[in-house]
Design a protein around this motif. Structure first.
Motif, mmCIF file in Angstrom:
data_model
loop_
_atom_site.group_PDB
_atom_site.id
_atom_site.type_symbol
_atom_site.label_atom_id
_atom_site.label_comp_id
_atom_site.label_asym_id
_atom_site.label_seq_id
_atom_site.Cartn_x
_atom_site.Cartn_y
_atom_site.Cartn_z
ATOM 1 N N MET A 46 0.791 -1.030 0.004
ATOM 2 C CA MET A 46 -0.108 0.042 0.104
ATOM 3 C C MET A 46 0.934 1.361 -0.087
ATOM 4 N N SER A 47 0.561 2.134 -0.861
ATOM 5 C CA SER A 47 1.480 3.426 -0.707
ATOM 6 C C SER A 47 1.130 4.294 0.235
ATOM 7 N N ARG A 48 1.922 5.158 0.604
ATOM 8 C CA ARG A 48 2.132 5.828 1.754
ATOM 9 C C ARG A 48 1.105 7.098 1.494
ATOM 10 N N TRP A 49 0.855 7.310 0.511
ATOM 11 C CA TRP A 49 -0.108 8.613 0.033
ATOM 12 C C TRP A 49 -1.227 8.098 -0.734
ATOM 13 N N GLU A 50 -2.378 8.319 -0.038
ATOM 14 C CA GLU A 50 -3.771 7.867 -0.929
ATOM 15 C C GLU A 50 -4.595 9.250 -1.100
ATOM 16 N N PRO A 51 -4.898 9.560 -2.128
ATOM 17 C CA PRO A 51 -5.835 10.653 -2.440
ATOM 18 C C PRO A 51 -7.264 10.525 -1.765
ATOM 19 N N ASN A 52 -7.715 11.647 -1.210
ATOM 20 C CA ASN A 52 -8.775 11.692 -0.417
ATOM 21 C C ASN A 52 -9.079 10.758 0.601
ATOM 22 N N ALA A 53 -7.931 10.363 1.393
ATOM 23 C CA ALA A 53 -8.262 9.561 2.479
ATOM 24 C C ALA A 53 -9.141 9.580 3.504
ATOM 25 N N ARG A 54 -9.189 10.863 3.739
ATOM 26 C CA ARG A 54 -10.158 11.103 4.838
ATOM 27 C C ARG A 54 -11.837 10.883 4.401
ATOM 28 N N GLY A 55 -12.001 11.430 3.174
ATOM 29 C CA GLY A 55 -13.103 11.083 2.471
ATOM 30 C C GLY A 55 -13.454 9.789 2.410
ATOM 31 N N ARG A 56 -12.718 9.035 1.800
ATOM 32 C CA ARG A 56 -12.681 7.489 1.993
ATOM 33 C C ARG A 56 -13.072 6.847 3.115
ATOM 34 N N LEU A 57 -12.171 7.185 4.381
ATOM 35 C CA LEU A 57 -12.338 6.677 5.616
ATOM 36 C C LEU A 57 -13.745 6.904 5.792
ATOM 37 N N ALA A 58 -14.441 8.093 5.816
ATOM 38 C CA ALA A 58 -15.645 8.680 6.326
ATOM 39 C C ALA A 58 -16.648 7.741 5.571
ATOM 40 N N ALA A 59 -16.437 7.608 4.304
ATOM 41 C CA ALA A 59 -17.324 6.547 3.512
ATOM 42 C C ALA A 59 -17.508 5.323 3.901
ATOM 43 N N ALA A 60 -16.464 4.655 4.018
ATOM 44 C CA ALA A 60 -16.117 3.457 4.742
ATOM 45 C C ALA A 60 -17.032 2.896 5.940
ATOM 46 N N ALA A 61 -16.502 3.885 6.747
ATOM 47 C CA ALA A 61 -17.306 4.055 8.126
ATOM 48 C C ALA A 61 -18.607 3.871 7.964
ATOM 49 N N LEU A 62 -18.998 5.212 7.363
ATOM 50 C CA LEU A 62 -20.596 5.111 7.371
ATOM 51 C C LEU A 62 -21.244 3.944 6.658
ATOM 52 N N GLU A 63 -20.781 3.511 5.571
ATOM 53 C CA GLU A 63 -21.443 2.203 4.960
ATOM 54 C C GLU A 63 -21.068 1.063 6.000
ATOM 55 N N LEU A 64 -20.099 0.701 6.638
ATOM 56 C CA LEU A 64 -20.101 -0.327 7.826
ATOM 57 C C LEU A 64 -21.047 -0.077 8.723
ATOM 58 N N TYR A 65 -21.109 1.323 9.312
ATOM 59 C CA TYR A 65 -22.008 1.473 10.459
ATOM 60 C C TYR A 65 -23.446 1.110 10.203
ATOM 61 N N SER A 66 -23.806 1.553 8.932
ATOM 62 C CA SER A 66 -25.223 1.361 8.463
ATOM 63 C C SER A 66 -25.370 -0.153 8.225
ATOM 64 N N GLU A 67 -24.553 -1.068 7.926
ATOM 65 C CA GLU A 67 -24.526 -2.392 7.595
ATOM 66 C C GLU A 67 -24.371 -3.064 8.883
ATOM 67 N N ARG A 68 -23.542 -3.103 9.663
ATOM 68 C CA ARG A 68 -23.208 -3.678 10.883
ATOM 69 C C ARG A 68 -23.636 -3.262 12.034
ATOM 70 N N GLY A 69 -23.857 -1.856 12.102
ATOM 71 C CA GLY A 69 -23.935 -1.195 13.546
ATOM 72 C C GLY A 69 -22.890 -0.572 13.914
ATOM 73 N N TYR A 70 -22.817 0.591 14.578
ATOM 74 C CA TYR A 70 -21.449 1.223 15.051
ATOM 75 C C TYR A 70 -20.884 0.572 15.944
#
Length: 194
Positions: free
Chosen positions: A1-25
């Protein structure tokens, strides 16, 4: 995995919200969020203090926009109209993020800890609004009453907007709530017959 990933913050937020919605917080771990986003846990903690903060990352921006718009408007309009300007500013912000905001609110409503955090953030905004009103010469208890009214207008409007299936603008609900408040305080509010 590279050291720098574009829009990491946005990707993390989207992933978290998706998982919270599917599995629960409660059932979602930081490691799962990072993996789902294609990032590392370390990257997650570079952007967020904990998994709760993913949902509240824009709280400071929300407060600053609301308070800033009210402060700017107080230079030329009455406090109630300044609150309307603040409501319009945050309506614009939230409307731009409509899908995320609605999904986020659904997650919050399922968790008492997150609901409490949401209320704390709104109380912080109310305190900042009251301080701004006082700085513009609004005395107490008027400053605190106006600030709390602004938060109440936001909460009522926001929950109506979230609940509707139609694609109305949040600002429409805010204007309706403000008109209703003005009507009630003028003694013209609709009364139910019991």
């Amino acid at each position: 995995m590279s050291r720098w990933e574009p829009n990491a913050r946005g990707r993390l937020a989207a992933a978290a919200l998706e998982l919270y919605s599917e599995r629960g917080y409660e059932q979602t771990a930081v490691a799962e969020i990072a993996k789902h986003a294609g990032l590392t846990e370390r990257t997650f903690f570079n952007h967020y203090a904990d998994k709760r903060e993913v949902l509240f990352a824009t709280a400071d921006e929300f407060r600053d926009r609301f308070v800033g718009a009210v402060s700017d408007a107080l230079k030329s309009v009455a406090p109630i109209d300044a609150l309307a300007a603040g409501l319009e500013a945050i309506a614009e912000m939230l409307t731009e993020q409509r899908d995320f905001v609605r999904s986020r609110q659904a997650v919050i409503m399922l968790n008492p800890e997150l609901q409490e955090r949401d209320l704390i953030k709104l109380a912080s905004t109310s305190a900042a609004l009251a301080e701004t009103l006082r700085q513009h010469g609004i005395a107490e208890p008027e400053a605190s009453l106006a600030a709390e009214s602004g938060i109440a207008l936001f909460k009522v409007s926001f929950h109506r907007w979230i609940a509707t299936k139609e694609e109305h603008e949040l600002s429409l609900f805010m204007r309706e709530a403000l008109d209703a408040l003005k009507s009630v305080t003028a003694g013209k509010g609709a009364r139910s017959v019991t």
